[in-house]
Design a protein around this motif. Sequence first.
Motif, PDB file in Angstrom:
ATOM      1  N   HIS A   1      46.957  28.079  45.601  1.00 27.84           N
ATOM      2  CA  HIS A   1      46.717  29.433  46.094  1.00 27.84           C
ATOM      3  C   HIS A   1      45.723  29.360  47.237  1.00 27.84           C
ATOM      4  O   HIS A   1      45.245  28.298  47.600  1.00 27.84           O
ATOM      5  N   GLN A   2      45.389  30.507  47.761  1.00 23.36           N
ATOM      6  CA  GLN A   2      44.476  30.557  48.893  1.00 23.36           C
ATOM      7  C   GLN A   2      43.094  30.084  48.449  1.00 23.36           C
ATOM      8  O   GLN A   2      42.798  29.978  47.269  1.00 23.36           O
ATOM      9  N   GLU A   3      42.250  29.831  49.417  1.00 27.24           N
ATOM     10  CA  GLU A   3      40.891  29.390  49.114  1.00 27.24           C
ATOM     11  C   GLU A   3      40.136  30.431  48.290  1.00 27.24           C
ATOM     12  O   GLU A   3      39.420  30.109  47.382  1.00 27.24           O
ATOM     13  N   THR A   4      40.269  31.698  48.660  1.00 29.40           N
ATOM     14  CA  THR A   4      39.590  32.745  47.901  1.00 29.40           C
ATOM     15  C   THR A   4      40.543  33.898  47.669  1.00 29.40           C
ATOM     16  O   THR A   4      41.349  34.243  48.525  1.00 29.40           O
ATOM     17  N   ASP A   5      40.479  34.443  46.506  1.00 30.83           N
ATOM     18  CA  ASP A   5      41.230  35.635  46.150  1.00 30.83           C
ATOM     19  C   ASP A   5      40.230  36.674  45.664  1.00 30.83           C
ATOM     20  O   ASP A   5      39.356  36.373  44.867  1.00 30.83           O
TER      21      ASP A   5
ATOM     22  N   SER B   1      37.808  49.848  38.061  1.00 29.83           N
ATOM     23  CA  SER B   1      36.407  49.440  38.041  1.00 29.83           C
ATOM     24  C   SER B   1      36.235  47.954  37.743  1.00 29.83           C
ATOM     25  O   SER B   1      35.127  47.482  37.558  1.00 29.83           O
ATOM     26  N   ILE B   2      37.338  47.209  37.689  1.00 28.70           N
ATOM     27  CA  ILE B   2      37.272  45.772  37.431  1.00 28.70           C
ATOM     28  C   ILE B   2      37.451  45.019  38.745  1.00 28.70           C
ATOM     29  O   ILE B   2      38.402  45.237  39.475  1.00 28.70           O
ATOM     30  N   SER B   3      36.509  44.140  39.019  1.00 29.11           N
ATOM     31  CA  SER B   3      36.550  43.339  40.240  1.00 29.11           C
ATOM     32  C   SER B   3      36.729  41.877  39.858  1.00 29.11           C
ATOM     33  O   SER B   3      36.019  41.360  38.989  1.00 29.11           O
ATOM     34  N   VAL B   4      37.693  41.212  40.506  1.00 34.75           N
ATOM     35  CA  VAL B   4      37.972  39.804  40.221  1.00 34.75           C
ATOM     36  C   VAL B   4      37.840  39.022  41.520  1.00 34.75           C
ATOM     37  O   VAL B   4      38.415  39.393  42.538  1.00 34.75           O
ATOM     38  N   PHE B   5      37.072  37.940  41.477  1.00 35.16           N
ATOM     39  CA  PHE B   5      36.882  37.070  42.631  1.00 35.16           C
ATOM     40  C   PHE B   5      37.177  35.648  42.183  1.00 35.16           C
ATOM     41  O   PHE B   5      36.598  35.161  41.218  1.00 35.16           O
ATOM     42  N   GLU B   6      38.108  35.001  42.863  1.00 37.93           N
ATOM     43  CA  GLU B   6      38.507  33.647  42.508  1.00 37.93           C
ATOM     44  C   GLU B   6      38.318  32.735  43.713  1.00 37.93           C
ATOM     45  O   GLU B   6      38.727  33.073  44.817  1.00 37.93           O
ATOM     46  N   SER B   7      37.680  31.587  43.492  1.00 43.90           N
ATOM     47  CA  SER B   7      37.500  30.635  44.591  1.00 43.90           C
ATOM     48  C   SER B   7      37.811  29.224  44.088  1.00 43.90           C
ATOM     49  O   SER B   7      37.583  28.894  42.924  1.00 43.90           O
ATOM     50  N   LYS B   8      38.331  28.435  44.986  1.00 42.93           N
ATOM     51  CA  LYS B   8      38.702  27.062  44.662  1.00 42.93           C
ATOM     52  C   LYS B   8      37.777  26.122  45.412  1.00 42.93           C
ATOM     53  O   LYS B   8      37.553  26.275  46.604  1.00 42.93           O
ATOM     54  N   ASN B   9      37.231  25.143  44.690  1.00 44.13           N
ATOM     55  CA  ASN B   9      36.350  24.159  45.286  1.00 44.13           C
ATOM     56  C   ASN B   9      36.824  22.786  44.819  1.00 44.13           C
ATOM     57  O   ASN B   9      36.507  22.356  43.713  1.00 44.13           O
ATOM     58  N   GLY B  10      37.612  22.144  45.633  1.00 43.93           N
ATOM     59  CA  GLY B  10      38.170  20.843  45.261  1.00 43.93           C
ATOM     60  C   GLY B  10      39.223  21.020  44.179  1.00 43.93           C
ATOM     61  O   GLY B  10      40.211  21.702  44.363  1.00 43.93           O
ATOM     62  N   THR B  11      38.980  20.412  43.023  1.00 40.68           N
ATOM     63  CA  THR B  11      39.936  20.517  41.922  1.00 40.68           C
ATOM     64  C   THR B  11      39.501  21.532  40.880  1.00 40.68           C
ATOM     65  O   THR B  11      40.092  21.612  39.804  1.00 40.68           O
ATOM     66  N   VAL B  12      38.462  22.303  41.180  1.00 44.05           N
ATOM     67  CA  VAL B  12      37.922  23.267  40.228  1.00 44.05           C
ATOM     68  C   VAL B  12      38.077  24.683  40.782  1.00 44.05           C
ATOM     69  O   VAL B  12      37.817  24.932  41.955  1.00 44.05           O
TER      70      VAL B  12
END
Length: 151
Positions: free
Chosen positions: A100-104, A110-121
């Motif tokens: 997926h993209q680097e950041t989602d 009222s729910i906020s979701v932030f996803e980020s990828k750093n290498g394999t994590v």
Amino acid sequence: MNYVEWLRVRNLLRIVAIILVALLALAVVLRISLARYTTPQHWVSQYEMHPGVKTTHLTLPDGTKRTVLDDPAGRTHLVMDDRGYSGVHIVVTEPSKRVHQETDRFNVGSISVFESKNGTVTTTVIDTNGAVPMIYYMALADIVALIVATM
């Protein structure tokens, strides 16, 4: 002659009020019936049932209830801070399983979701009880205005 137009306006407002009350009643029934399935505590309790997951419960100095889940087999670490009326803050750190993209970042009410990828994590941060963006209220007002304008 104005009396007929005012009767039409009164009938229109009555119909709109009935529709809005019906939608509100439907929303309340759905909120009450689905509340136990959509809480962050339910998400964490479902994850807690996996075999091999170690659970730790702490109370921080400010009264925040912290739950830490470690799954060595899945290499997943979850920290949930329950701040009472201020909402729940969840941080999930797990191996990346999909491309997926680097950041989602997205908001659902009222729910906020932030996803980020750093290498394999991948780190996912979930915050509840945040501010609802004004665009949702504006969209609802636009829909009601379109219904009234059509009638």
